[in-house]
Scaffold this motif. Sequence first.
Motif, mmCIF file in Angstrom:
data_model
loop_
_atom_site.group_PDB
_atom_site.id
_atom_site.type_symbol
_atom_site.label_atom_id
_atom_site.label_comp_id
_atom_site.label_asym_id
_atom_site.label_seq_id
_atom_site.Cartn_x
_atom_site.Cartn_y
_atom_site.Cartn_z
ATOM 1 N N THR A 42 0.823 -1.211 0.000
ATOM 2 C CA THR A 42 0.000 0.000 0.000
ATOM 3 C C THR A 42 0.855 1.257 0.000
ATOM 4 N N ARG A 56 -3.306 2.511 -4.028
ATOM 5 C CA ARG A 56 -4.165 3.530 -3.430
ATOM 6 C C ARG A 56 -5.590 3.028 -3.199
ATOM 7 N N LEU A 58 -8.560 -0.107 -1.856
ATOM 8 C CA LEU A 58 -9.241 -0.467 -0.616
ATOM 9 C C LEU A 58 -8.256 -0.810 0.498
ATOM 10 N N ASP A 60 -5.252 0.244 0.979
ATOM 11 C CA ASP A 60 -4.620 1.472 1.453
ATOM 12 C C ASP A 60 -5.575 2.264 2.338
ATOM 13 N N ALA A 61 -6.846 2.345 1.946
ATOM 14 C CA ALA A 61 -7.835 3.097 2.730
ATOM 15 C C ALA A 61 -7.995 2.505 4.127
ATOM 16 N N ARG A 64 -4.777 3.037 6.450
ATOM 17 C CA ARG A 64 -4.597 4.390 6.970
ATOM 18 C C ARG A 64 -5.431 4.670 8.222
ATOM 19 N N GLN A 65 -6.419 3.851 8.502
ATOM 20 C CA GLN A 65 -7.276 4.103 9.667
ATOM 21 C C GLN A 65 -6.617 3.731 10.993
#
Length: 215
Positions: A42, A56, A58, A60-61, A64-65
Amino acid sequence: MSLGRVHNFSISLDGFGTGEGQSRDAPFGHAGEGLHEWMFTTRFWRQLVGESGGTRGLDDAFARQITPGIGAEIMGAGKFGPPGWHEDPEWKGWWGPNPPFRTPTFILTHHPRPSIEMEGGTTFHFLDASPAKVLETAREAAGGQDVRIGGGPTVIRDFFAAGLIDHMHIVVVPVLLGRGVRLWDGLEGLEKDYEVESASSPSGVTHVTFTRVGL
């Protein structure tokens, strides 16, 4: 009250969160890095280790959380070091002088030692206490922010069983380990207290989230 959160915790198809045979040279035992390869590609991870590129989508999203809103970390002795680390007074974790946590970090261990202040804002504290007591202590240190329950699988299972996890993100990786430490043992029926959602990624992993009903 701040939340107890789990993020980016990977398990195999047969439910193992780490492999068998953990050692200084094999932090995840025979599993190696196979449970975490989805994250290493990622953009989030590449930026974290000072590299360019990365996906960039799913994965990666979700990756980042892990950081926003976190004011303290809790982890088990097996995540902090290999078996016997408490006998080495120089052992300060797997992550070098500048660990990635950047918060007060509480290690659940039967072998407490003085706190260790590291570079970058991480301070390791060593506690021999119940999950509820450690979470209470971590919340005080978090200054109103959430507390991340970082693992390993035994710690997450114990906090989940005690009703102390408000949000959990599990990544199911399409590998079979066959042995190691399982996450789900003894947790039958706890999904009834959570809203459960899942999303499949082109990388082959499945992201599963548990959010406590009513949050």
